[in-house]
Design a protein around this motif. Structure first.
Motif, short mmCIF file in Angstrom:
data_model
loop_
_atom_site.label_atom_id
_atom_site.label_comp_id
_atom_site.label_asym_id
_atom_site.label_seq_id
_atom_site.Cartn_x
_atom_site.Cartn_y
_atom_site.Cartn_z
N THR A 1 -14.13 1.12 -3.11
CA THR A 1 -13.74 0.93 -4.51
C THR A 1 -14.98 0.88 -5.40
O THR A 1 -15.04 1.55 -6.44
CB THR A 1 -12.92 -0.37 -4.65
OG1 THR A 1 -11.77 -0.25 -3.81
CG2 THR A 1 -12.49 -0.61 -6.08
N ASP B 1 -4.80 2.39 -3.93
CA ASP B 1 -4.65 1.18 -3.12
C ASP B 1 -3.67 0.22 -3.82
O ASP B 1 -3.91 -0.16 -4.96
CB ASP B 1 -6.03 0.52 -2.96
CG ASP B 1 -6.00 -0.70 -2.04
OD1 ASP B 1 -4.89 -1.14 -1.66
OD2 ASP B 1 -7.09 -1.20 -1.71
N ASP C 1 -9.74 6.56 -4.85
CA ASP C 1 -10.10 5.37 -4.09
C ASP C 1 -8.96 5.04 -3.12
O ASP C 1 -7.91 4.56 -3.53
CB ASP C 1 -10.32 4.20 -5.06
CG ASP C 1 -10.68 2.91 -4.33
OD1 ASP C 1 -11.26 2.99 -3.22
OD2 ASP C 1 -10.39 1.82 -4.88
#
Ligand SMILES: Nc1ncnc2c1ncn2[C@@H]1O[C@H](COP(=O)(O)OP(=O)(O)O)[C@@H](O)[C@H]1O
Ligand SMILES: [Mg+2]
Length: 252
Positions: free
Chosen positions: A17, A40, A124
């Motif tokens: 991240t 995520d 991410d």
């Protein structure tokens, strides 16, 4: 057409991240337009960008559920990358996707209308090799693999490379491995250098220069809703991330 890069490693806490966020800022500094995609359900990237997922009407979950167009969910910003935000609802999307035909291609389709609008689309991925990460790898042109330099146990990297090879066989034969990204590097320790060597030797994974130094300046940045590039502009990790962005830009 923009380059789509997925940041993946099923191990948590390896700076996926942080790296997606900071490289996003670095590419913007270089004059590029950038979209960050938070894949995520824990929504750490969304938080780190200073956006509270609980206040959002729409997130990536609504795109996965087929309720809205991707463009409607993007949070635009003048100085920062644009953000395709996540929320905990995305965990529900994961279950829903499992029963769907073409489940691996949902993100790839959702990003299609946006690839011409941005120079870089950075995804991410979360800490798993589940269907969300497979969607990230299926949508991507390249995968970058952040790994921590303060632990020698990098067994996950081999498993991830196997998944990449499965994705190539089944859903995205053009997926390229951009390289490893060495994070939390402390050059004074032998261990950090050993980890770098072993990644290259054991997995044949080229590590993109330079390694990113371990620094509290990086760790304190997301609490302020920014990356280290804007939190500690002239720190060593900020310089390293700028150099890494230049390396990546010169290769793709
Ligand atoms: N270079 C660094 N130096 C110190 N701490 C770091 C560095 N990079 C990341 N961190 C911290 O490590 C933790 C895990 O990073 P994160 O990016 O959330 O990993 P992941 O997304 O792989 O789970 C976070 O608290 C982050 O602030
Ligand atoms: Mg993360």
């Amino acid at each position: 057409m923009g380059s789509i890069i997925a940041f993946a490693n099923q191990k948590g806490g390896v700076a996926k991240t942080t790296t997606a966020h900071t490289l996003g800022d670095a590419f913007v500094e270089m004059g590029n337009s950038v979209l960050l995609v938070d894949l995520d359900p824990q929504a750490c990237l969304t938080y780190a960008m200073g956006v509270d997922p609980d206040t959002l009407d729409l997130t990536l979950h609504d795109v996965f559920a087929g309720r809205v167009k991707t463009e409607e969910v993007v949070v635009e910003s003048d100085e920062s990358p644009a953000l395709l935000p996540s929320s905990i609802d995305l965990a529900g999307a994961e279950v829903h996707l499992l029963t769907k035909t073409g489940r691996e291609f949902v993100l790839a389709r959702a990003l299609k209308p946006l690839v011409d609008r941005y120079d870089y689309l950075l995804i991410d991925c979360g800490p798993s090799l589940g269907i969300l990460t497979i969607n990230g790898l299926t949508a991507a042109d390249q995968v970058a693999i952040p790994f921590q330099c303060d632990t020698l146990s990098q067994r996950g990297v081999g498993q991830l490379l196997e998944t990449v090879s499965d994705v190539r066989s089944f859903t995205n034969d053009d997926l390229a491995v951009l390289g490893g990204i060495a994070t939390m590097f402390d050059g004074r320790t032998r261990l950090a250098h050993q980890v770098l060597e072993s990644i290259e030797q054991q997995h044949g994974l080229r590590v993109l220069p330079p390694p990113i130094p371990k620094s509290v300046r990086v760790a304190e940045a997301p609490g302020k809703g920014r990356s280290v590039l804007n939190h500690a502009r002239s720190s060593k990790p900020a310089a390293a991330y700028r150099d890494l962005a230049a390396t990546i830009a010169s290769e793709i």
